[in-house]
Scaffold this motif. Structure first.
Motif, PDB file in Angstrom:
ATOM      1  N   ILE A 292       1.947  -2.628   6.687  1.00 29.25           N
ATOM      2  CA  ILE A 292       3.402  -2.556   6.892  1.00 29.25           C
ATOM      3  C   ILE A 292       4.050  -3.862   6.439  1.00 29.25           C
ATOM      4  CG2 ILE A 292       5.191  -2.566   8.689  1.00 29.25           C
ATOM      5  CD1 ILE A 292       3.524  -0.470  10.173  1.00 29.25           C
ATOM      6  N   THR A 293       3.442  -4.987   6.807  1.00 33.26           N
ATOM      7  CA  THR A 293       3.977  -6.289   6.424  1.00 33.26           C
ATOM      8  C   THR A 293       3.966  -6.463   4.913  1.00 33.26           C
ATOM      9  OG1 THR A 293       3.143  -7.208   8.514  1.00 33.26           O
ATOM     10  CG2 THR A 293       3.768  -8.784   6.813  1.00 33.26           C
ATOM     11  N   GLN A 294       2.998  -5.831   4.238  1.00 36.47           N
ATOM     12  CA  GLN A 294       2.957  -5.866   2.777  1.00 36.47           C
ATOM     13  C   GLN A 294       4.024  -4.971   2.141  1.00 36.47           C
ATOM     14  OE1 GLN A 294      -0.986  -5.107   1.158  1.00 36.47           O
ATOM     15  NE2 GLN A 294      -1.955  -6.218   2.832  1.00 36.47           N
ATOM     16  N   GLY A 295       4.721  -4.150   2.956  1.00 34.90           N
ATOM     17  CA  GLY A 295       5.790  -3.308   2.440  1.00 34.90           C
ATOM     18  C   GLY A 295       5.381  -1.890   2.108  1.00 34.90           C
ATOM     19  N   LEU A 296       4.199  -1.457   2.522  1.00 33.31           N
ATOM     20  CA  LEU A 296       3.731  -0.111   2.209  1.00 33.31           C
ATOM     21  C   LEU A 296       4.361   0.923   3.138  1.00 33.31           C
ATOM     22  CD1 LEU A 296       1.656  -1.935   0.736  1.00 33.31           C
ATOM     23  CD2 LEU A 296      -0.090  -0.238   1.323  1.00 33.31           C
ATOM     24  N   SER A 297       4.600   2.111   2.602  1.00 34.27           N
ATOM     25  CA  SER A 297       5.106   3.224   3.401  1.00 34.27           C
ATOM     26  C   SER A 297       3.964   3.837   4.205  1.00 34.27           C
ATOM     27  CB  SER A 297       5.712   4.295   2.499  1.00 34.27           C
ATOM     28  OG  SER A 297       4.691   4.925   1.735  1.00 34.27           O
ATOM     29  N   ASN A 298       4.315   4.669   5.186  1.00 28.84           N
ATOM     30  CA  ASN A 298       3.286   5.336   5.984  1.00 28.84           C
ATOM     31  C   ASN A 298       2.364   6.194   5.118  1.00 28.84           C
ATOM     32  OD1 ASN A 298       4.469   4.149   8.173  1.00 28.84           O
ATOM     33  ND2 ASN A 298       5.102   6.052   9.173  1.00 28.84           N
ATOM     34  N   ASN A 299       2.943   6.908   4.156  1.00 29.75           N
ATOM     35  CA  ASN A 299       2.128   7.751   3.292  1.00 29.75           C
ATOM     36  C   ASN A 299       1.167   6.931   2.441  1.00 29.75           C
ATOM     37  OD1 ASN A 299       3.178  10.218   4.145  1.00 29.75           O
ATOM     38  ND2 ASN A 299       4.845  10.173   2.652  1.00 29.75           N
ATOM     39  N   THR A 300       1.637   5.808   1.934  1.00 28.22           N
ATOM     40  CA  THR A 300       0.770   4.945   1.130  1.00 28.22           C
ATOM     41  C   THR A 300      -0.322   4.323   1.991  1.00 28.22           C
ATOM     42  OG1 THR A 300       2.623   4.460  -0.357  1.00 28.22           O
ATOM     43  CG2 THR A 300       0.721   2.992  -0.460  1.00 28.22           C
ATOM     44  N   ILE A 301       0.032   3.946   3.213  1.00 30.81           N
ATOM     45  CA  ILE A 301      -0.965   3.403   4.142  1.00 30.81           C
ATOM     46  C   ILE A 301      -2.053   4.443   4.407  1.00 30.81           C
ATOM     47  CG2 ILE A 301      -1.363   2.637   6.523  1.00 30.81           C
ATOM     48  CD1 ILE A 301       1.438   1.346   6.399  1.00 30.81           C
ATOM     49  N   ALA A 302      -1.640   5.686   4.625  1.00 30.70           N
ATOM     50  CA  ALA A 302      -2.610   6.759   4.861  1.00 30.70           C
ATOM     51  C   ALA A 302      -3.536   6.920   3.662  1.00 30.70           C
ATOM     52  CB  ALA A 302      -1.879   8.058   5.169  1.00 30.70           C
ATOM     53  N   GLU A 303      -2.978   6.867   2.458  1.00 32.85           N
ATOM     54  CA  GLU A 303      -3.803   7.004   1.253  1.00 32.85           C
ATOM     55  C   GLU A 303      -4.770   5.831   1.108  1.00 32.85           C
ATOM     56  OE1 GLU A 303      -1.063   7.294  -1.947  1.00 32.85           O
ATOM     57  OE2 GLU A 303      -0.260   9.248  -1.332  1.00 32.85           O
ATOM     58  N   GLN A 304      -4.292   4.631   1.360  1.00 30.73           N
ATOM     59  CA  GLN A 304      -5.130   3.447   1.155  1.00 30.73           C
ATOM     60  C   GLN A 304      -6.235   3.334   2.201  1.00 30.73           C
ATOM     61  OE1 GLN A 304      -3.371  -0.113  -0.322  1.00 30.73           O
ATOM     62  NE2 GLN A 304      -4.523  -1.449   1.054  1.00 30.73           N
ATOM     63  N   THR A 305      -5.920   3.703   3.439  1.00 32.44           N
ATOM     64  CA  THR A 305      -6.900   3.556   4.512  1.00 32.44           C
ATOM     65  C   THR A 305      -7.758   4.795   4.713  1.00 32.44           C
ATOM     66  OG1 THR A 305      -5.271   4.309   6.148  1.00 32.44           O
ATOM     67  CG2 THR A 305      -5.442   1.930   5.776  1.00 32.44           C
ATOM     68  N   HIS A 306      -7.411   5.886   4.027  1.00 31.89           N
ATOM     69  CA  HIS A 306      -8.094   7.169   4.207  1.00 31.89           C
ATOM     70  C   HIS A 306      -7.974   7.662   5.654  1.00 31.89           C
ATOM     71  CE1 HIS A 306     -10.231   7.660   0.244  1.00 31.89           C
ATOM     72  NE2 HIS A 306      -9.775   6.431   0.163  1.00 31.89           N
TER      73      HIS A 306
END
Length: 227
Positions: A158-172
């Motif tokens: 979140i601090t890096q500016g990622l959206s929830n959807n992008t966070i879900a994709e990156q973290t699986h």
């Protein structure tokens, strides 16, 4: 027959967060006769020959990302190991197929992690058991605030500016899991909005570190880190 002690494995630790790589160095310091940490890198290339790179996925892309491909193609690196809590079968299989030599759980105790690195150096392909619900080794930002590793990672993204959807994709993770970690993290740090969370994260070390960590003489005393 020679009685000389085995040469320690030359290890580089790669992650964008200083607290994470310092935590790994401290975790391994008792094994300095077997593991020589020669580089700890934040957002920089490994610049000298090493036997193994340990790529910690906290706050970073997973092993199927191009940043791991760059490590695999770096002529200074003999072997690449991924250090993670993400053990989805497709992710593990993809990593090994691409040339990752070790896929290692963050719940491994230091002794088991060292043994796995030694096996990788000897030419084995090592996949540790999935982490399950075991305690996570090492360190992470926000630990002193009571954040779990997953809450801390989501807050870092979140601090890096990622959206929830992008966070879900990156973290699986599923989007519902991401939202759950956000809610519990917000309660612990006392914020109610994303903008407040970003500001809190910036003030508490959740921005990626952008410099190479090169310990000076006397730094990390006893941590087994060499220049």
């Amino acid at each position: 027959m020679s009685d000389a002690a085995p040469t320690p494995i030359r290890l580089a630790v790669v992650n964008d967060y200083e607290v994470v790589i310092q935590g790994l160095a401290s975790m391994l310091h008792r094994y300095s006769d077997r593991i020589e940490i020669v580089e700890m890198n934040a957002q920089t290339e490994v610049s000298e020959p090493v036997d193994v790179v340990l790529y910690d996925t906290f706050g970073q892309p997973q092993a199927n990302h191009e940043c791991v491909t760059e490590l695999l193609q770096n002529p200074n690196i003999r072997k690449v190991c991924v250090y993670t809590w993400n053990f989805q079968p497709s992710l593990v299989e993809n990593s090994i197929d691409r040339g990752v030599a070790g896929y290692l759980s963050k719940t491994l105790p230091a002794s088991s992690l060292v043994q796995a690195l030694e096996r990788v150096t000897a030419g084995e392909s090592v996949v540790s058991p999935p982490p399950g619900n075991g305690p996570i080794a090492g360190d992470w930002p926000g630990r002193e605030e009571g954040l779990t590793p997953r809450e801390a990672e989501v807050l870092a993204l979140i601090t890096q500016g990622l959206s929830n959807n992008t966070i879900a994709e990156q973290t699986h993770l599923s989007i519902n899991s991401v939202k759950s970690y956000i809610r519990t993290a917000y309660r612990k740090i006392g914020v109610t909005s994303r903008s407040q969370a970003v500001l809190w994260g910036v003030r508490h070390g959740f921005e990626p570190d952008s410099r190479r960590i090169r310990p000076r003489s006397g730094d990390l005393e006893g941590a087994g880190v060499t220049r």
